[in-house]
Scaffold this motif. Structure first.
Motif, PDB file in Angstrom:
ATOM      1  N   SER A 593       7.307 -49.212 -70.336  1.00 16.36           N
ATOM      2  CA  SER A 593       7.745 -49.446 -71.709  1.00 16.36           C
ATOM      3  C   SER A 593       8.297 -50.865 -71.828  1.00 16.36           C
ATOM      4  O   SER A 593       8.827 -51.428 -70.871  1.00 16.36           O
ATOM      5  N   LEU A 594       8.177 -51.437 -73.012  1.00 17.07           N
ATOM      6  CA  LEU A 594       8.575 -52.819 -73.236  1.00 17.07           C
ATOM      7  C   LEU A 594       9.950 -52.845 -73.907  1.00 17.07           C
ATOM      8  O   LEU A 594      10.111 -52.393 -75.039  1.00 17.07           O
ATOM      9  N   PHE A 595      10.944 -53.376 -73.197  1.00 13.47           N
ATOM     10  CA  PHE A 595      12.289 -53.465 -73.757  1.00 13.47           C
ATOM     11  C   PHE A 595      13.018 -54.644 -73.126  1.00 13.47           C
ATOM     12  O   PHE A 595      12.410 -55.441 -72.389  1.00 13.47           O
ATOM     13  N   SER A 690       6.166 -45.762 -73.652  1.00 12.17           N
ATOM     14  CA  SER A 690       6.806 -44.613 -74.298  1.00 12.17           C
ATOM     15  C   SER A 690       7.728 -45.066 -75.428  1.00 12.17           C
ATOM     16  O   SER A 690       8.003 -44.297 -76.353  1.00 12.17           O
ATOM     17  N   PHE A 691       8.185 -46.308 -75.364  1.00 10.08           N
ATOM     18  CA  PHE A 691       9.014 -46.856 -76.442  1.00 10.08           C
ATOM     19  C   PHE A 691       8.991 -48.374 -76.357  1.00 10.08           C
ATOM     20  O   PHE A 691       8.637 -48.969 -75.328  1.00 10.08           O
ATOM     21  N   VAL A 692       9.371 -49.018 -77.442  1.00  9.62           N
ATOM     22  CA  VAL A 692       9.541 -50.468 -77.515  1.00  9.62           C
ATOM     23  C   VAL A 692      10.821 -50.709 -78.295  1.00  9.62           C
ATOM     24  O   VAL A 692      11.017 -50.128 -79.365  1.00  9.62           O
ATOM     25  N   ASP A 693      11.713 -51.557 -77.767  1.00 13.20           N
ATOM     26  CA  ASP A 693      12.938 -51.845 -78.499  1.00 13.20           C
ATOM     27  C   ASP A 693      12.769 -53.117 -79.328  1.00 13.20           C
ATOM     28  O   ASP A 693      11.709 -53.755 -79.336  1.00 13.20           O
ATOM     29  N   SER A 694      13.816 -53.516 -80.039  1.00 14.93           N
ATOM     30  CA  SER A 694      13.723 -54.658 -80.946  1.00 14.93           C
ATOM     31  C   SER A 694      13.434 -55.959 -80.197  1.00 14.93           C
ATOM     32  O   SER A 694      12.708 -56.823 -80.686  1.00 14.93           O
ATOM     33  N   MET A 695      13.975 -56.107 -78.973  1.00 12.29           N
ATOM     34  CA  MET A 695      13.707 -57.299 -78.179  1.00 12.29           C
ATOM     35  C   MET A 695      12.247 -57.342 -77.744  1.00 12.29           C
ATOM     36  O   MET A 695      11.630 -58.413 -77.716  1.00 12.29           O
ATOM     37  N   GLY A 696      11.702 -56.179 -77.426  1.00 11.41           N
ATOM     38  CA  GLY A 696      10.291 -56.118 -77.077  1.00 11.41           C
ATOM     39  C   GLY A 696       9.400 -56.510 -78.244  1.00 11.41           C
ATOM     40  O   GLY A 696       8.390 -57.205 -78.075  1.00 11.41           O
ATOM     41  N   VAL A 697       9.768 -56.078 -79.448  1.00 13.39           N
ATOM     42  CA  VAL A 697       8.996 -56.442 -80.637  1.00 13.39           C
ATOM     43  C   VAL A 697       9.049 -57.943 -80.860  1.00 13.39           C
ATOM     44  O   VAL A 697       8.047 -58.572 -81.239  1.00 13.39           O
ATOM     45  N   LYS A 698      10.208 -58.564 -80.638  1.00 14.51           N
ATOM     46  CA  LYS A 698      10.322 -60.014 -80.806  1.00 14.51           C
ATOM     47  C   LYS A 698       9.383 -60.752 -79.860  1.00 14.51           C
ATOM     48  O   LYS A 698       8.753 -61.746 -80.237  1.00 14.51           O
ATOM     49  N   GLU A 728       7.142 -50.348 -87.556  1.00 18.13           N
ATOM     50  CA  GLU A 728       7.406 -50.237 -88.990  1.00 18.13           C
ATOM     51  C   GLU A 728       8.833 -50.688 -89.302  1.00 18.13           C
ATOM     52  O   GLU A 728       9.075 -51.438 -90.257  1.00 18.13           O
ATOM     53  N   LYS A 729       9.797 -50.257 -88.494  1.00 18.82           N
ATOM     54  CA  LYS A 729      11.203 -50.577 -88.759  1.00 18.82           C
ATOM     55  C   LYS A 729      11.494 -52.066 -88.600  1.00 18.82           C
ATOM     56  O   LYS A 729      12.327 -52.615 -89.317  1.00 18.82           O
ATOM     57  N   THR A 730      10.824 -52.710 -87.658  1.00 14.31           N
ATOM     58  CA  THR A 730      11.103 -54.121 -87.364  1.00 14.31           C
ATOM     59  C   THR A 730      10.186 -55.067 -88.124  1.00 14.31           C
ATOM     60  O   THR A 730      10.168 -56.275 -87.834  1.00 14.31           O
ATOM     61  N   LYS A 731       9.408 -54.536 -89.098  1.00 17.76           N
ATOM     62  CA  LYS A 731       8.494 -55.351 -89.912  1.00 17.76           C
ATOM     63  C   LYS A 731       7.511 -56.126 -89.040  1.00 17.76           C
ATOM     64  O   LYS A 731       7.170 -57.283 -89.303  1.00 17.76           O
ATOM     65  N   PHE A 732       7.055 -55.449 -88.005  1.00 17.42           N
ATOM     66  CA  PHE A 732       6.087 -56.062 -87.092  1.00 17.42           C
ATOM     67  C   PHE A 732       4.755 -56.320 -87.785  1.00 17.42           C
ATOM     68  O   PHE A 732       4.024 -57.259 -87.442  1.00 17.42           O
TER      69      PHE A 732
END
Length: 774
Positions: A593-595, A690-698, A728-732
């Motif tokens: 997972s990317l975090f 399994s998940f990506v956090d906000s830092m991963g999205v950046k 969706e939440k992080t406006k990716f």
């Protein structure tokens, strides 16, 4: 030159034909994006419930019906269900035999292990009675033997020693009292007789021999032991209430094995003074064993030879009987029950000691008085609670439960029933708290007794009730007859019992072959426990284990995927030679997972497996600057620019290293305002995220922008619902259009090939010529 799946080299024509075949197969299929898939199959997201909704749902389920109350009672008292299904005809015989066998083992082991806790042997008998009785009502395991355990008793003894030492240290500093510990006096100025070291806390002429210390210290020991016991039980109960049984998962098998092997060194060392009859100081902290053995070798001349001979005879009898009779594969099936050699040795030694008066005539230390009857409940369990003992109590509670859960689940799986970790935490918590008011030290699970109980035919916890009946007889009537039992005999039982813990060293080769990481966890846990005290060693081992786990999460593997011909499967090309790389497409898979912990490692591996767009951008800028300089030098004849600097241009490209470094170049890069790379698309296989956090999205936004700047398109595939909701939440989707996310890698590959083929008129060209020309 390129090679095929069998490792044979392909010439340029065969290579281009193979590429055309791969692309031709892929362009004949349709594809579907994740957005289209969700629309077609009516995807519906489930946003996380709000706190008010959670509370409402929980309260709605709390209906005080008769069924609900009944279910609650059954969950708190599992023995009700077990007894409802109890088959007297089939189960009672095995439970009686197992109960008597385990009860006989409880007597010598309880008395011996109490010495590890620096308590009188009678408290070990209490430890073999009260916890077993209480566990019958609250526990769900049918085969474990609750009671005295060497590891738990040693940890308790270590906590007690630190508590006593803290009192003696404060007394020395205050200069107001004179504390008598055995035959050693700490005077008002803080000076003391005997040897000193910065790790030494208290020294006594008989160290921890409970038969020789003063009544005042024995009372202090009991107060600290019961306080630690009470607090460890309270911690276990709180963990049960908050459903924290998973905490024990941080103690891996390798850690527990290494820790217990290190603890066995402390256990053995604590018994040396009883086996040899020597005197040494009491130490706590780092290098505790080093200073202890220094004193032992210094005072070896004062050893009691009668004690040594008796200990050697007992150890030889215990080992030979256990090794060659009880564990003999030929004799074991024919035996009704294992030979109770521990009880036999204790009884014989007690009789011999009484007959020839070993204590008076040969100065052999004995157990001394054992009171009859059951203890009266008292408040010793809360009399010494302080912040000093909280770390020891927490470590003790966790280790006790970890030992139990490993044994309980193994036996439950063997006999096809379940044990609930949180229910067992409650059972141990309640039992331990109650035991602390009856001067019974923190109970645990003995592996040897549990195996014997299961092997001789024990079916349920009724076997524990039978052993309690036997212990009750000993406590009410037989106890005083063990007054002349030599301490060296009880120490011999402890030494032989921990033999299996020492033999865990032989598993190191197997652990190394399975996992070098587990091997080093084992080594660190063992060495840290040996060189430090037990609690410090456990803390160090847990910290190292967590760091190792974090490093493995922080630096996962990554690879490029290749296509299996004739399928829609994509696999790691490092391991499968027949996997084919898709022309002009890189399929990148990050196997974690990317975090925030691994985001930079993700970027590093991505650039390593594809190309660093920043480096290419810098090279492109340098090339453009030099090209502008060359253009100014171009002569103009008859209104046309003469390209006399072509050799210089070629030399410039080679110098800046922006030409492809492989022989795969099927894309017409001259039609795009981009660099000379051999691919136009990168596909992220997100199946393992399994998940990506906000830092991963950046990080994803950043790399998408960097690749876009050099003309490389990025697609996503196999994104789980949770990952897409995070997008969706992080406006990716402001950075990457939602249509660039696909249901599978195969869909993304087909899209990328078809889209580029359509853009270039289905003309797959090469800088050396078209496929037809080749």
């Amino acid at each position: 030159m390129a090679t095929n799946g069998t490792g044979e080299r392909l010439d340029e024509g065969d290579r281009l034909l193979e590429q055309q075949e791969i692309i031709g197969q892929l362009t004949d299929h349709s594809f579907v994006s994740q957005k289209e898939f969700d629309e077609n199959y009516e995807f519906q997201s489930h946003p996380p419930p709000k706190l008010k909704q959670i509370v409402t749902n929980k309260l709605g389920k709390c209906k005080c019906s008769g069924t609900c109350v009944k279910r609650f009672i059954y969950s708190i008292f599992p023995f009700i269900n077990i007894m409802k299904n109890y088959n007297i005809r089939e189960d009672i015989g095995g439970d009686i035999v197992a109960g008597l066998t385990i009860g006989i083992m409880h007597i010598p082991q309880g008395m011996a292990y109490a010495m590890l806790a620096t308590l009188k042997p009678v408290h070990g008998l209490y430890m073999s009675f009260f916890p077993v009785l209480l566990y019958f009502f609250f526990g769900s395991s049918r085969h474990i033997s609750v009671g005295a355990n060497s590891v738990a008793c040693l940890m308790l003894g270590s906590a007690v020693s630190k508590g006593i030492d803290s009192l003696s240290g404060s007394a020395e500093k205050s200069g107001l009292v004179s504390l008598v510990l055995g035959n050693q006096t700490v005077n008002q100025t803080g000076s003391s007789e005997g040897n000193h070291s910065e790790y030494q806390t208290t020294e006594s002429s008989v160290a921890d021999d409970t038969a020789a210390v003063s009544d005042e210290e024995l009372e202090l020991r009991l107060q600290f032991a019961m306080s630690v016991t009470f607090l460890s039980g309270a911690i276990q109960l709180l963990m049960s209430i908050f459903r924290l049984g998973f905490i024990t998962e941080y103690l891996s098998d390798a850690l527990i094995s290494g820790f217990m092997t290190g603890v066995s060194c402390h256990i053995f060392t604590s018994q040396v003074k009883h086996l040899f009859g020597v005197k040494h100081g009491r130490y706590t902290g780092v290098f505790k064993l080093v200073y202890t053995y220094r004193d032992i070798f210094k005072n070896i001349g004062t050893a009691n030879y009668v004690t040594i001979l008796l200990a050697v005879a007992c150890i030889a009898s215990l080992y030979c009987t256990s090794r060659f009779i009880n564990q003999n594969p030929k004799l074991k099936p024919k035996m009704f029950m294992p030979v109770p050699i521990e009880l036999i040795v204790v009884v014989l030694a007690t009789v011999i000691s009484y007959a020839i008066k070993l204590e008076e005539n040969f100065d052999v230390a004995v157990v001394s008085d054992i009171p009859t009857g059951l203890p009266i409940p008292n408040a010793r369990g809360v009399s010494r609670i302080s912040g000093l003992i909280i770390p020891d109590a927490f470590a003790l509670g966790i280790v006790i439960f970890s030992i139990y859960i490993s044994m309980g689940k193994m036996l439950a799986k063997k006999h096809d029933y379940e044990v609930d970790a949180n229910q067992e935490l409650m059972a141990f918590g309640v039992s331990t708290i109650i035991c602390s008011f009856f001067t019974a030290a923190a109970p645990s699970v003995a592996l040897s007794r549990s195996i014997v109980q299961e092997r001789v035919g024990g079916k349920t916890q009724v076997a524990g009730l039978v052993s309690c009946c036997l212990l009750l007889v000993v406590l009410l009537a037989v106890g005083p007859y063990f007054r002349t039992t030599p301490n060296c005999v009880l120490s011999s039982i402890v030494v032989v019992a921990i033999r299996g813990m020492f033999l865990q060293v032989l598993d190191l080769k197997k652990i190394w072959n399975v996992s070098s990481i587990d091997f080093f966890v084992w080594i660190v846990a063992c060495i840290a426990t040996v060189l430090m005290d037990v609690d410090l060693g456990l803390g160090t081992a847990v910290a190292f284990n967590i760091i190792v786990a974090m490093c493995r999460i922080q630096r996962p593997n990554a690879c490029l995927l290749g296509h299996v011909p004739g399928t829609d499967i994509y696999i790691d090309m490092n391991f499968y030679q027949k996997a084919r790389e898709i022309p002009a497409v890189k399929i990148f898979r990050f196997e974690q997972s990317l975090f925030f912990l691994n985001k930079e490692h993700f970027r590093t591996l991505l650039y390593k497996n594809t190309v660093n767009p920043n480096t290419l951008k810098i090279a492109q800028d340098k090339r453009e600057k030099k090209l502008r300089k060359l253009q100014k030098k171009e002569p103009i004849i008859d209104g046309e620019v003469r390209n006399e600097s072509a050799p210089e241009r070629e030399h410039l490209d080679i110098e800046l290293n922006i030409l492809p470094d492989t022989d795969l170049d099927i894309v017409d890069v001259t039609q795009r305002n981009t660099l000379h790379v051999d691919f136009h698309t990168i596909i992220f296989d997100c199946s393992l995220w399994s998940f990506v956090d906000s830092m991963g999205v950046k990080v994803l936004k950043a790399v998408i922008g960097e690749y876009k700047a050099v003309g490389i398109k990025v697609l996503f595939a196999n994104c789980k619902v949770g990952v897409r909701e995070m997008f969706e939440k992080t406006k990716f989707y402001d950075t990457l259009d939602q249509s660039n996310i696909y249901v599978s890698v195969h869909d993304a590959v087909i899209h990328s090939i078809q889209a580029y083929s359509f853009k270039n008129g289905a003309n797959i060209s090469n800088k050396e010529g078209s496929p037809d020309e080749v």
